[in-house]
Design a protein around this motif. Structure first.
Motif, PDB file in Angstrom:
ATOM      1  N   TRP A 190       0.827  -1.205   0.000  1.00 22.53           N
ATOM      2  CA  TRP A 190       0.000   0.000   0.000  1.00 22.53           C
ATOM      3  C   TRP A 190       0.862   1.257   0.000  1.00 22.53           C
ATOM      4  N   LYS A 191       1.873   1.252   0.868  1.00 25.75           N
ATOM      5  CA  LYS A 191       2.717   2.443   0.998  1.00 25.75           C
ATOM      6  C   LYS A 191       3.521   2.678  -0.272  1.00 25.75           C
ATOM      7  N   SER A 192       4.034   1.619  -0.857  1.00 22.06           N
ATOM      8  CA  SER A 192       4.789   1.737  -2.093  1.00 22.06           C
ATOM      9  C   SER A 192       3.921   2.344  -3.191  1.00 22.06           C
ATOM     10  N   ALA A 193       2.685   1.869  -3.297  1.00 17.66           N
ATOM     11  CA  ALA A 193       1.763   2.413  -4.297  1.00 17.66           C
ATOM     12  C   ALA A 193       1.454   3.880  -4.021  1.00 17.66           C
ATOM     13  N   GLN A 194       1.362   4.245  -2.744  1.00 21.71           N
ATOM     14  CA  GLN A 194       1.110   5.644  -2.386  1.00 21.71           C
ATOM     15  C   GLN A 194       2.281   6.531  -2.800  1.00 21.71           C
ATOM     16  N   TYR A 195       3.504   6.052  -2.564  1.00 22.16           N
ATOM     17  CA  TYR A 195       4.674   6.826  -2.978  1.00 22.16           C
ATOM     18  C   TYR A 195       4.641   7.090  -4.486  1.00 22.16           C
ATOM     19  N   VAL A 196       4.345   6.050  -5.251  1.00 17.87           N
ATOM     20  CA  VAL A 196       4.294   6.190  -6.710  1.00 17.87           C
ATOM     21  C   VAL A 196       3.159   7.116  -7.120  1.00 17.87           C
ATOM     22  N   ARG A 197       2.003   6.948  -6.481  1.00 11.09           N
ATOM     23  CA  ARG A 197       0.815   7.734  -6.820  1.00 11.09           C
ATOM     24  C   ARG A 197       1.006   9.217  -6.550  1.00 11.09           C
ATOM     25  N   THR A 198       1.784   9.540  -5.534  1.00 12.22           N
ATOM     26  CA  THR A 198       1.972  10.946  -5.150  1.00 12.22           C
ATOM     27  C   THR A 198       3.297  11.530  -5.631  1.00 12.22           C
ATOM     28  N   GLY A 199       4.045  10.762  -6.440  1.00 14.96           N
ATOM     29  CA  GLY A 199       5.274  11.287  -7.015  1.00 14.96           C
ATOM     30  C   GLY A 199       6.453  11.312  -6.073  1.00 14.96           C
ATOM     31  N   ARG A 200       6.350  10.594  -4.949  1.00 10.37           N
ATOM     32  CA  ARG A 200       7.464  10.533  -3.998  1.00 10.37           C
ATOM     33  C   ARG A 200       8.392   9.367  -4.322  1.00 10.37           C
ATOM     34  N   SER A 201       9.576   9.427  -3.750  1.00 10.43           N
ATOM     35  CA  SER A 201      10.510   8.322  -3.897  1.00 10.43           C
ATOM     36  C   SER A 201       9.999   7.114  -3.120  1.00 10.43           C
ATOM     37  N   ASP A 202       9.974   5.959  -3.768  1.00  7.89           N
ATOM     38  CA  ASP A 202       9.447   4.745  -3.150  1.00  7.89           C
ATOM     39  C   ASP A 202      10.508   4.114  -2.246  1.00  7.89           C
ATOM     40  N   ARG A 203      10.339   4.270  -0.952  1.00  7.75           N
ATOM     41  CA  ARG A 203      11.304   3.724  -0.010  1.00  7.75           C
ATOM     42  C   ARG A 203      11.339   2.199  -0.063  1.00  7.75           C
ATOM     43  N   PHE A 204      10.198   1.587  -0.322  1.00 10.20           N
ATOM     44  CA  PHE A 204      10.150   0.129  -0.321  1.00 10.20           C
ATOM     45  C   PHE A 204      10.629  -0.491  -1.635  1.00 10.20           C
ATOM     46  N   ALA A 205      11.126   0.355  -2.520  1.00 11.59           N
ATOM     47  CA  ALA A 205      11.828  -0.161  -3.698  1.00 11.59           C
ATOM     48  C   ALA A 205      13.275  -0.491  -3.342  1.00 11.59           C
ATOM     49  N   ARG A 206      13.679  -0.154  -2.124  1.00 10.61           N
ATOM     50  CA  ARG A 206      15.027  -0.434  -1.643  1.00 10.61           C
ATOM     51  C   ARG A 206      14.983  -1.690  -0.767  1.00 10.61           C
ATOM     52  N   PRO A 207      15.614  -2.760  -1.209  1.00 11.68           N
ATOM     53  CA  PRO A 207      15.521  -4.035  -0.467  1.00 11.68           C
ATOM     54  C   PRO A 207      15.962  -3.926   0.982  1.00 11.68           C
ATOM     55  N   TRP A 208      16.949  -3.082   1.287  1.00 14.63           N
ATOM     56  CA  TRP A 208      17.444  -3.017   2.661  1.00 14.63           C
ATOM     57  C   TRP A 208      16.397  -2.430   3.598  1.00 14.63           C
ATOM     58  N   ILE A 209      15.560  -1.505   3.101  1.00 14.75           N
ATOM     59  CA  ILE A 209      14.510  -0.939   3.948  1.00 14.75           C
ATOM     60  C   ILE A 209      13.434  -1.987   4.213  1.00 14.75           C
ATOM     61  N   VAL A 210      13.080  -2.754   3.198  1.00 10.27           N
ATOM     62  CA  VAL A 210      12.117  -3.844   3.392  1.00 10.27           C
ATOM     63  C   VAL A 210      12.651  -4.833   4.434  1.00 10.27           C
ATOM     64  N   ALA A 211      13.934  -5.183   4.304  1.00 10.33           N
ATOM     65  CA  ALA A 211      14.539  -6.127   5.254  1.00 10.33           C
ATOM     66  C   ALA A 211      14.576  -5.545   6.663  1.00 10.33           C
ATOM     67  N   LEU A 212      14.858  -4.248   6.777  1.00 12.65           N
ATOM     68  CA  LEU A 212      14.914  -3.588   8.088  1.00 12.65           C
ATOM     69  C   LEU A 212      13.546  -3.608   8.759  1.00 12.65           C
ATOM     70  N   VAL A 213      12.512  -3.247   8.017  1.00 14.46           N
ATOM     71  CA  VAL A 213      11.157  -3.230   8.575  1.00 14.46           C
ATOM     72  C   VAL A 213      10.747  -4.633   9.024  1.00 14.46           C
ATOM     73  N   ARG A 214      11.053  -5.627   8.200  1.00 16.02           N
ATOM     74  CA  ARG A 214      10.727  -7.004   8.600  1.00 16.02           C
ATOM     75  C   ARG A 214      11.491  -7.420   9.852  1.00 16.02           C
ATOM     76  N   HIS A 215      12.744  -7.010   9.938  1.00 11.40           N
ATOM     77  CA  HIS A 215      13.554  -7.328  11.120  1.00 11.40           C
ATOM     78  C   HIS A 215      12.934  -6.722  12.383  1.00 11.40           C
ATOM     79  N   PHE A 216      12.552  -5.467  12.312  1.00  9.83           N
ATOM     80  CA  PHE A 216      11.959  -4.824  13.485  1.00  9.83           C
ATOM     81  C   PHE A 216      10.633  -5.477  13.866  1.00  9.83           C
ATOM     82  N   HIS A 217       9.868  -5.913  12.873  1.00  9.87           N
ATOM     83  CA  HIS A 217       8.603  -6.588  13.166  1.00  9.87           C
ATOM     84  C   HIS A 217       8.855  -7.931  13.850  1.00  9.87           C
ATOM     85  N   GLU A 218       9.833  -8.669  13.327  1.00  7.07           N
ATOM     86  CA  GLU A 218      10.138  -9.999  13.881  1.00  7.07           C
ATOM     87  C   GLU A 218      10.678  -9.911  15.300  1.00  7.07           C
TER      88      GLU A 218
END
Length: 363
Positions: A190-218
């Motif tokens: 959802w957030k990735s689509a929002q970034y694209v929809r609003t012309g912002r840089s997609d943070r979740f296009a960066r694998p390390w950020i996805v991995a970081l968020v998953r790590h914090f959740h785990e």
């Protein structure tokens, strides 16, 4: 004073315990972005994350987490993802900032959300702003009473849309601490689509950020909260928790339900869930979102600026960094400081995003 630079993983139990005790010396240091868990987490996925350990009289007096880049250019850990930065130390501790950079082998240190009251970096502020906070000290009902009095129209609208969502889509159900990995993936989509929809840089296009968020959740440092209407997830929020403080990080919603303002409903549900779980404040992060005005209880003064050592061996890198970033920073400050310019820039970004999507053949 003695300053030693280490990798986050080299900190032992005694140092981590001291870090956490220093956080309790200043109420604003309780923010999760200043917790050792955040620095340790980012250090797993990014090179150059370091911690300067400051000792005075045989005791650790401060920790300065930072991220070193090329040509002696440094930033706060997780720069671009953090809403609060600074040095973990008693509020009256004053260090020589340029000496600190020298020991860290940095020519420049850029910051954009540093705690404004910390004396070490105060001489280097160029802009001061404020970060909004939802104060839940007296419980959810006390917070809601004050917020409703401050912005009655906003809260009346939220409650109306909440009832409408329940009638038209399904009974509302809120999960404060959802442990399902699939729901986290949904939020990031959802957030990735929002970034694209609003012309912002997609943070979740960066694998390390996805991995970081998953790590914090785990690990439980991250808290995923999900709002359902019937059997449909309609909004979610992923934040970081340190003791009694929650840092808002990634809110998102399903645009199919946008007319119900599920993000606004979710924020009130988040406040209720946090209060029930013993959280006494939610730091919402800097930004021009109007909805935050209806939820803000108080503000944390923050500052933007840079510390530089122009006569160091990194002088060329410092000068090049300034040439690249100064014009962009001035333009951003002009936009953030003027609501009309902010709204105009937001419209332009969205128009650009629509044009880019059409060219790419996306609906």
């Amino acid at each position: 004073m003695r300053i030693t630079v280490v990798r986050p993983g080299e900190l032992g139990p005694a140092e981590l315990d001291r870090w956490r005790r220093l956080q309790r010396c200043d109420p604003e240091l309780g923010n999760p972005f200043l917790a050792p868990e955040f620095t340790l987490g980012v250090g797993r996925f990014r090179r150059g994350v370091r911690v300067a350990v400051v000792e005075d009289g045989g005791e650790v007096a401060a920790f300065f987490p930072y991220q070193a880049g090329r040509a002696g250019v440094g930033h706060p850990v997780g720069f671009g993802l953090t809403d609060l930065q600074g040095i973990v130390a008693p509020p009256d501790l004053r260090l020589d900032a340029r000496r600190l950079l020298k020991e860290c082998r940095l020519g420049v240190w850029d910051f954009d959300h540093v705690l404004a009251h910390q004396p070490t970096f105060a001489p280097f502020h160029t802009v001061r702003r404020a970060e909004p906070v939802m104060d839940l000290t007296g419980g959810f009902e006390a917070f809601l009473t004050k917020a409703r009095a401050a912005s009655p129209k906003t809260h009346k609208t939220i409650r109306y849309k909440e009832r409408k969502l329940g009638r038209e889509v399904g009974e509302l159900r809120y999960v404060f601490d959802c442990r399902e990995a699939a729901e986290l993936d949904r939020l990031m989509a959802w957030k990735s689509a929002q970034y694209v929809r609003t012309g912002r840089s997609d943070r979740f296009a960066r694998p390390w950020i996805v991995a970081l968020v998953r790590h914090f959740h785990e690990t439980g440092f991250g808290v995923l909260s999900v709002l359902h209407a019937g059997d449909r997830p309609v909004s979610a929020h992923f934040g970081l928790r340190c003791g009694t403080v929650m840092a808002g990080w990634f809110p998102a919603y399903d645009p199919a339900f946008g007319r119900y303002s599920p993000g606004m409903i979710g924020h009130l549900k988040l406040a209720e869930g946090c209060a029930a779980a013993g959280v006494t404040e939610i730091a919402m992060g800097r930004g021009g979102k109007e909805f935050k005005e209806g939820l803000t209880s108080r503000e944390i003064p923050i500052a933007e600026g840079r510390v530089a050592r122009p006569l160091s061996r990194y002088a060329a890198g410092v000068a090049l960094h300034w040439a690249r970033t100064a014009p962009v920073n001035r333009a951003r400050e002009a936009v953030l400081g003027d609501r009309r310019l902010y709204d105009r820039a937001d419209r332009l970004l969205k128009a650009y995003a629509r044009l880019r999507s059409r060219r790419a053949g996306r609906p």
